[in-house]
Design a protein around this motif. Sequence first.
Motif, PDB file in Angstrom:
ATOM      1  N   LEU A  33       0.823  -1.201   0.000  1.00 37.15           N
ATOM      2  CA  LEU A  33       0.000   0.000   0.000  1.00 37.15           C
ATOM      3  C   LEU A  33       0.864   1.260   0.000  1.00 37.15           C
ATOM      4  O   LEU A  33       0.578   2.231  -0.707  1.00 37.15           O
ATOM      5  CB  LEU A  33      -0.934  -0.004   1.216  1.00 37.15           C
ATOM      6  CG  LEU A  33      -2.227  -0.809   1.040  1.00 37.15           C
ATOM      7  CD1 LEU A  33      -2.800  -1.214   2.387  1.00 37.15           C
ATOM      8  CD2 LEU A  33      -3.250  -0.009   0.247  1.00 37.15           C
ATOM      9  N   ALA A  34       1.921   1.248   0.789  1.00 41.07           N
ATOM     10  CA  ALA A  34       2.810   2.408   0.843  1.00 41.07           C
ATOM     11  C   ALA A  34       3.478   2.655  -0.501  1.00 41.07           C
ATOM     12  O   ALA A  34       3.712   3.804  -0.898  1.00 41.07           O
ATOM     13  CB  ALA A  34       3.861   2.208   1.937  1.00 41.07           C
ATOM     14  N   HIS A  35       3.791   1.586  -1.221  1.00 44.52           N
ATOM     15  CA  HIS A  35       4.507   1.724  -2.502  1.00 44.52           C
ATOM     16  C   HIS A  35       3.569   2.084  -3.652  1.00 44.52           C
ATOM     17  O   HIS A  35       3.906   2.918  -4.503  1.00 44.52           O
ATOM     18  CB  HIS A  35       5.221   0.416  -2.829  1.00 44.52           C
ATOM     19  CG  HIS A  35       6.049   0.489  -4.085  1.00 44.52           C
ATOM     20  ND1 HIS A  35       7.274   1.117  -4.144  1.00 44.52           N
ATOM     21  CD2 HIS A  35       5.808   0.018  -5.347  1.00 44.52           C
ATOM     22  CE1 HIS A  35       7.759   1.023  -5.368  1.00 44.52           C
ATOM     23  NE2 HIS A  35       6.886   0.367  -6.115  1.00 44.52           N
ATOM     24  N   TYR A  36       2.381   1.456  -3.705  1.00 45.54           N
ATOM     25  CA  TYR A  36       1.518   1.607  -4.870  1.00 45.54           C
ATOM     26  C   TYR A  36       0.334   2.559  -4.683  1.00 45.54           C
ATOM     27  O   TYR A  36      -0.257   2.991  -5.670  1.00 45.54           O
ATOM     28  CB  TYR A  36       0.962   0.240  -5.292  1.00 45.54           C
ATOM     29  CG  TYR A  36       1.997  -0.669  -5.888  1.00 45.54           C
ATOM     30  CD1 TYR A  36       2.434  -0.495  -7.199  1.00 45.54           C
ATOM     31  CD2 TYR A  36       2.535  -1.721  -5.147  1.00 45.54           C
ATOM     32  CE1 TYR A  36       3.387  -1.346  -7.760  1.00 45.54           C
ATOM     33  CE2 TYR A  36       3.491  -2.573  -5.695  1.00 45.54           C
ATOM     34  CZ  TYR A  36       3.911  -2.380  -6.991  1.00 45.54           C
ATOM     35  OH  TYR A  36       4.849  -3.213  -7.538  1.00 45.54           O
ATOM     36  N   ALA A  37      -0.037   2.858  -3.422  1.00 44.13           N
ATOM     37  CA  ALA A  37      -1.276   3.614  -3.229  1.00 44.13           C
ATOM     38  C   ALA A  37      -1.138   4.835  -2.340  1.00 44.13           C
ATOM     39  O   ALA A  37      -1.848   5.817  -2.533  1.00 44.13           O
ATOM     40  CB  ALA A  37      -2.366   2.695  -2.641  1.00 44.13           C
TER      41      ALA A  37
END
Length: 308
Positions: free
Chosen positions: A148-152
Amino acid sequence: MLAVFAALVPVFLLIVLGYGLRRSLIKDGSHWTAIEQLVYYVLFPALLIDTLARAPLGDVPVAGVGGALLLSVLTMSALCLLLRPWLASLLAVDGPAFTSVFQGSTRWQTFVALSVAGSLFGEIGIALASVAMVAMIPLLNVFSVAVLAHYAAPQRLAWSRIVLAILRNPLIWACLIGLALNLTGLRMPKPAHEFADALGRCSLALGLLVVGAGLHLEGVLRPRPAALIAVTLKLAVMPLIALTLGWTFGLTGTHLAVVACCASVPSASNGYVLARQMGGDAPLLAQILTLQTALAVLTMPVFIALAG
């Protein structure tokens, strides 16, 4: 297989009841949030501590059960990441939507797993499912937050915050405390055992009601392609991976059946909250969770029966 299906029916009736209560008698969402927090922070940890403290873990292949499920999580996570370019190019799955596919394909609904394992195999089933929690929950939390931190997420989370979120997980601490009591031979005083036992008996039923209350039927009749992919990965591919690893590790009977049970349950409903907080595609994940919960009553008996 009929025995497995019979054990699943009460579990899913409680989920259906929770759905009905949320839309008729207890409509205020804050009430369900309070119940979920009670189960998550008090009742569920009490069940895990009491069960693990008394479980005959010396008689079961803890490493085999935990190892099979740990490796199945790693394998499914890697598969999702490998599918990421294909999902983006062919199905136009953007970053937030991919995080929902990832969570829907890898996470597992502990309330359902413990209920089914307990219904089928009693305390040893709950103990083995708790071992699975120790193997899977920390890793899944790290992976979900990192994806989530990387993609969203609008901004990347520091690893210190991710580690802090893992350390605050009450289920992990409950498993560690129960295992420590078991391995050291320390016995809980009778009043403490009866207190924890009373709390634990409430946890599974309330937990399943909360799962039902969180279901969303909007769009289920016309699911997005990304939702169907997540449903297939979680309810079909993940159990096959876990069963193959279990057979490789020499697991049979009850031990392999608990592995199948934990691998074939729907994804965790608290992933929806995480998606909302970190910029994921929460409506897509709600659709995935609802489809998986509805279909798992048909797919779980198949894989548990395959385990023998």
